[in-house]
Design a protein around this motif. Sequence first.
Motif, PDB file in Angstrom:
ATOM      1  N   ILE A  49       0.815  -1.215   0.000  1.00 43.03           N
ATOM      2  CA  ILE A  49       0.000   0.000   0.000  1.00 43.03           C
ATOM      3  C   ILE A  49       0.848   1.263   0.000  1.00 43.03           C
ATOM      4  N   ASP A  50       2.130   1.135   0.310  1.00 38.45           N
ATOM      5  CA  ASP A  50       3.001   2.295   0.460  1.00 38.45           C
ATOM      6  C   ASP A  50       3.879   2.499  -0.775  1.00 38.45           C
ATOM      7  N   PRO A  51       3.685   3.592  -1.518  1.00 44.48           N
ATOM      8  CA  PRO A  51       4.482   3.812  -2.724  1.00 44.48           C
ATOM      9  C   PRO A  51       5.977   4.010  -2.437  1.00 44.48           C
ATOM     10  N   GLY A  52       6.317   4.555  -1.276  1.00 45.87           N
ATOM     11  CA  GLY A  52       7.724   4.724  -0.917  1.00 45.87           C
ATOM     12  C   GLY A  52       8.428   3.405  -0.716  1.00 45.87           C
ATOM     13  N   LEU A  53       7.734   2.445  -0.095  1.00 48.55           N
ATOM     14  CA  LEU A  53       8.319   1.112   0.073  1.00 48.55           C
ATOM     15  C   LEU A  53       8.454   0.413  -1.278  1.00 48.55           C
ATOM     16  N   LEU A  54       7.458   0.589  -2.142  1.00 53.10           N
ATOM     17  CA  LEU A  54       7.523  -0.029  -3.479  1.00 53.10           C
ATOM     18  C   LEU A  54       8.688   0.523  -4.297  1.00 53.10           C
ATOM     19  N   ALA A  55       9.007   1.803  -4.138  1.00 48.24           N
ATOM     20  CA  ALA A  55      10.141   2.381  -4.861  1.00 48.24           C
ATOM     21  C   ALA A  55      11.428   1.653  -4.499  1.00 48.24           C
ATOM     22  N   ARG A  56      11.587   1.315  -3.233  1.00 50.09           N
ATOM     23  CA  ARG A  56      12.768   0.563  -2.786  1.00 50.09           C
ATOM     24  C   ARG A  56      12.710  -0.872  -3.326  1.00 50.09           C
ATOM     25  N   ALA A  57      11.532  -1.472  -3.335  1.00 47.48           N
ATOM     26  CA  ALA A  57      11.385  -2.844  -3.842  1.00 47.48           C
ATOM     27  C   ALA A  57      11.785  -2.929  -5.312  1.00 47.48           C
ATOM     28  N   ARG A  58      11.506  -1.898  -6.092  1.00 49.93           N
ATOM     29  CA  ARG A  58      11.862  -1.899  -7.522  1.00 49.93           C
ATOM     30  C   ARG A  58      13.362  -2.074  -7.731  1.00 49.93           C
ATOM     31  N   LEU A  59      14.146  -1.619  -6.778  1.00 51.99           N
ATOM     32  CA  LEU A  59      15.597  -1.738  -6.882  1.00 51.99           C
ATOM     33  C   LEU A  59      16.083  -3.161  -6.583  1.00 51.99           C
ATOM     34  N   ARG A  60      15.286  -3.936  -5.872  1.00 53.88           N
ATOM     35  CA  ARG A  60      15.721  -5.257  -5.430  1.00 53.88           C
ATOM     36  C   ARG A  60      15.618  -6.335  -6.501  1.00 53.88           C
ATOM     37  N   ARG A  61      14.608  -6.225  -7.352  1.00 55.24           N
ATOM     38  CA  ARG A  61      14.457  -7.247  -8.398  1.00 55.24           C
ATOM     39  C   ARG A  61      13.726  -6.637  -9.591  1.00 55.24           C
ATOM     40  N   PRO A  62      14.491  -6.078 -10.514  1.00 55.66           N
ATOM     41  CA  PRO A  62      13.869  -5.519 -11.712  1.00 55.66           C
ATOM     42  C   PRO A  62      13.096  -6.598 -12.467  1.00 55.66           C
ATOM     43  N   GLY A  63      12.008  -6.197 -13.085  1.00 53.78           N
ATOM     44  CA  GLY A  63      11.220  -7.136 -13.882  1.00 53.78           C
ATOM     45  C   GLY A  63      10.034  -7.732 -13.160  1.00 53.78           C
ATOM     46  N   VAL A  64      10.007  -7.645 -11.838  1.00 50.97           N
ATOM     47  CA  VAL A  64       8.852  -8.132 -11.087  1.00 50.97           C
ATOM     48  C   VAL A  64       7.732  -7.099 -11.213  1.00 50.97           C
ATOM     49  N   THR A  65       6.520  -7.566 -11.378  1.00 46.22           N
ATOM     50  CA  THR A  65       5.373  -6.656 -11.431  1.00 46.22           C
ATOM     51  C   THR A  65       5.075  -6.169 -10.020  1.00 46.22           C
ATOM     52  N   LEU A  66       5.180  -4.866  -9.800  1.00 42.30           N
ATOM     53  CA  LEU A  66       4.910  -4.252  -8.503  1.00 42.30           C
ATOM     54  C   LEU A  66       3.730  -3.306  -8.651  1.00 42.30           C
ATOM     55  N   LEU A  67       2.759  -3.443  -7.743  1.00 38.98           N
ATOM     56  CA  LEU A  67       1.560  -2.623  -7.796  1.00 38.98           C
ATOM     57  C   LEU A  67       1.249  -2.047  -6.422  1.00 38.98           C
ATOM     58  N   GLN A  68       0.770  -0.812  -6.409  1.00 46.27           N
ATOM     59  CA  GLN A  68       0.263  -0.256  -5.164  1.00 46.27           C
ATOM     60  C   GLN A  68      -1.160  -0.773  -4.996  1.00 46.27           C
ATOM     61  N   ALA A  69      -1.368  -1.588  -3.983  1.00 47.92           N
ATOM     62  CA  ALA A  69      -2.677  -2.190  -3.742  1.00 47.92           C
ATOM     63  C   ALA A  69      -2.758  -2.633  -2.292  1.00 47.92           C
ATOM     64  N   ASP A  70      -3.981  -2.881  -1.848  1.00 48.62           N
ATOM     65  CA  ASP A  70      -4.279  -3.266  -0.469  1.00 48.62           C
ATOM     66  C   ASP A  70      -4.781  -4.708  -0.464  1.00 48.62           C
ATOM     67  N   VAL A  71      -4.233  -5.535   0.411  1.00 44.52           N
ATOM     68  CA  VAL A  71      -4.660  -6.931   0.497  1.00 44.52           C
ATOM     69  C   VAL A  71      -6.145  -7.050   0.824  1.00 44.52           C
ATOM     70  N   GLN A  72      -6.735  -6.021   1.419  1.00 45.14           N
ATOM     71  CA  GLN A  72      -8.151  -6.050   1.767  1.00 45.14           C
ATOM     72  C   GLN A  72      -9.061  -5.807   0.562  1.00 45.14           C
ATOM     73  N   ARG A  73      -8.477  -5.358  -0.549  1.00 46.51           N
ATOM     74  CA  ARG A  73      -9.218  -5.101  -1.795  1.00 46.51           C
ATOM     75  C   ARG A  73      -8.303  -5.422  -2.975  1.00 46.51           C
ATOM     76  N   LEU A  74      -8.049  -6.685  -3.207  1.00 48.71           N
ATOM     77  CA  LEU A  74      -7.112  -7.079  -4.251  1.00 48.71           C
ATOM     78  C   LEU A  74      -7.690  -6.823  -5.643  1.00 48.71           C
ATOM     79  N   PRO A  75      -6.908  -6.224  -6.541  1.00 53.13           N
ATOM     80  CA  PRO A  75      -7.385  -5.885  -7.883  1.00 53.13           C
ATOM     81  C   PRO A  75      -7.174  -7.013  -8.887  1.00 53.13           C
ATOM     82  N   PHE A  76      -7.460  -8.254  -8.481  1.00 53.03           N
ATOM     83  CA  PHE A  76      -7.231  -9.407  -9.343  1.00 53.03           C
ATOM     84  C   PHE A  76      -8.498 -10.243  -9.431  1.00 53.03           C
TER      85      PHE A  76
END
Length: 192
Positions: free
Chosen positions: A61-88
């Motif tokens: 849910i946190d875009p700042g945390l996702l920005a750091r995650a993008r550096l850890r493994r390029p190519g993984v699909t990262l989305l800002q979303a909440d487990v309580q309302r999954l967009p899948f």
Amino acid sequence: MLNAQALLYDAVMVPAGWFGLNHARQRLVEGLSGHVLEVGTGTGLLLPVYPPGVSTVAIDIDPGLLARARLRRPGVTLLQADVQRLPFSDGSFDAVVACLVFCTVEDPARGLAEIRRVLRPGGQLRLLEHVRSPHPTVARIQDRLTPAWSHLAMGCQLNRDTVSLVAASGFRITHRSQRLHQLVEELVAVPA
């Protein structure tokens, strides 16, 4: 630019990895295959240890945390979303992974219901969580510490009984391993 919260999270979690959390993360994703959803990826500390060939989608849910995650493994699909309302769509994933997430989810039963919904038949929930102690004295200490800790640690609840929540949310626990004097649980569960 990375936010202070992401840097603080890593400053706490990286040393915890040296004391066993890294091995627990590896156990959590061992043997996974297919299409996997990681909920609450945070800064992406788990992303580099997924087995080769796993198609991973990670949310937070946190875009700042996702920005750091993008550096850890390029190519993984990262989305800002909440487990309580999954967009899948229903039945989208072979497995869902959560590592130290449900202590901070506002409505964990709703989040677990969403995970059940997006799992394919026969899919697994793999969960690593710190939990409420079964020892009354330790549980009382957790109860007393939780308000202050929650304020400091992004809403983390030290005293959440996540194992009971998983079972009450329509999952059957197929594997359970307790660590650190029963304060940490490693679970594998399937929809009942």
